[in-house]
Design an enzyme around this catalytic site. Structure first.
Site, mmCIF file in Angstrom:
data_model
loop_
_atom_site.group_PDB
_atom_site.id
_atom_site.type_symbol
_atom_site.label_atom_id
_atom_site.label_comp_id
_atom_site.label_asym_id
_atom_site.label_seq_id
_atom_site.Cartn_x
_atom_site.Cartn_y
_atom_site.Cartn_z
ATOM 1 N N GLU A 44 0.838 -1.197 0.000
ATOM 2 C CA GLU A 44 0.000 0.000 0.000
ATOM 3 C C GLU A 44 0.877 1.253 0.000
ATOM 4 O O GLU A 44 1.855 1.347 0.743
ATOM 5 C CB GLU A 44 -0.889 -0.021 1.248
ATOM 6 C CG GLU A 44 -1.842 1.148 1.380
ATOM 7 C CD GLU A 44 -2.745 1.017 2.595
ATOM 8 O OE1 GLU A 44 -3.635 1.881 2.764
ATOM 9 O OE2 GLU A 44 -2.585 0.056 3.386
ATOM 10 N N LYS A 113 -9.274 2.520 -2.624
ATOM 11 C CA LYS A 113 -9.628 1.927 -1.337
ATOM 12 C C LYS A 113 -10.998 2.424 -0.868
ATOM 13 O O LYS A 113 -11.246 3.625 -0.795
ATOM 14 C CB LYS A 113 -8.554 2.280 -0.302
ATOM 15 C CG LYS A 113 -8.675 1.558 1.024
ATOM 16 C CD LYS A 113 -7.461 1.868 1.900
ATOM 17 C CE LYS A 113 -7.461 1.054 3.171
ATOM 18 N NZ LYS A 113 -6.241 1.342 3.990
ATOM 19 N N CYS A 147 -5.651 -3.326 1.971
ATOM 20 C CA CYS A 147 -5.518 -3.381 3.423
ATOM 21 C C CYS A 147 -6.839 -3.601 4.156
ATOM 22 O O CYS A 147 -7.396 -4.692 4.130
ATOM 23 C CB CYS A 147 -4.806 -2.122 3.902
ATOM 24 S SG CYS A 147 -4.145 -2.244 5.600
#
Length: 265
Positions: A44, A113, A147
């Protein structure tokens, strides 16, 4: 169909220096290709660093900005696909994104995300709105996530129902949440019958301590590769034949009763 060898680059790079991180990515792509990998996955926000404060917005680039062009050249030079995290700018908005580049340098997919973790991320980024983003690579349907997204079972189940074979998850997993890499990710792979490549940053960065433990887990919940707590490049195979057999023998998706789950949403 041949297996897709997947290389996991566990590294925090050099926070704040895109040029240094591109150079390190180039070197890692060379090592991955030499080991027979068809895909290299970086963590990330790999290109810029994670805990760099306001520099996130300063270093953010358009989806096909200069860094995307540089990564496309790296991928084509080494003939290996590359997935990498970076801050994406669109107008006044900044997203926490992952870009997937094909081994010929083609831009295959971009994911923003959807679930932002903690005050830093909510202050720095706008959440994405598209849950399932996929592309074909080497005969494997690759899905993208970042994540915290993988910690929501609905997210991963959406990928399973959309036919994702390999879920690529660049991450910045920090202490004391290492149980996510050790326990949660294998369960996600098993309950959804797909491979998960979970690729972490490592070591201290700002106020955070990233725990490493990057892993490639198969649909049986067993790790095909597992890194430790240092900088590493580890490799494992995504085997379509094994995946097909596992899906045939595991009834989770067939035994679902969606009519009972309406209250979840």
């Amino acid at each position: 169909m041949p297996a897709l060898r997947t290389a996991l680059l566990q590294s925090s790079g050099q926070p704040g220096s895109v040029d240094a991180n591109l150079a390190a990515l180039d070197a890692a792509a060379g090592r991955a290709a030499a080991a027979g990998a068809g895909l290299l996955v970086a963590p990330e926000l790999y290109l810029t660093g994670y805990a760099i404060g306001d520099d996130i917005a300063r270093l953010a680039e358009p989806v096909d900005g200069d860094s995307a062009k540089a990564v496309a050249a790296i991928a084509a030079r080494h003939e290996v696909g590359v997935a990498y995290g970076y801050p994406e700018r669109e107008g006044d908005l900044v997203f926490n994104s992952v870009r997937l580049i094909g081994p010929d340098g083609a831009r295959l997919a971009n994911y923003r995300k959807t679930h932002l973790f903690g005050g830093f991320e909510r202050d720095s980024f706008t959440p994405g709105e598209q849950t399932v983003v996929q592309a074909e690579l080497g005969g494997v349907r690759v899905g993208l996530m970042i994540c915290y997204d993988v910690e929501f079972p609905e997210n991963v189940r959406a990928h399973a129902l959309a036919g994702t074979d390999l879920l690529v998850v660049p991450t910045a997993q920090m202490h004391p949440f290492q149980f996510v890499a050790e326990s949660l990710v294998p369960v996600r792979a098993f309950e959804n019958q797909l491979y998960v490549a979970y690729v972490n940053r490592v070591g201290p960065e700002g106020e955070f301590e990233f725990v490493g433990l990057s892993t490639l887990v198969g649909p049986d919940g067993v790790a095909r590769a597992r890194a430790g707590r240092g900088e590493e490049l580890v490799l494992g195979d995504v085997d379509p034949e094994f995946l097909g057999s596992s899906r045939e023998n595991n009834p989770y998706l067939r035994d679902r009763r969606p009519g009972l789950y309406a209250s979840l949403v």
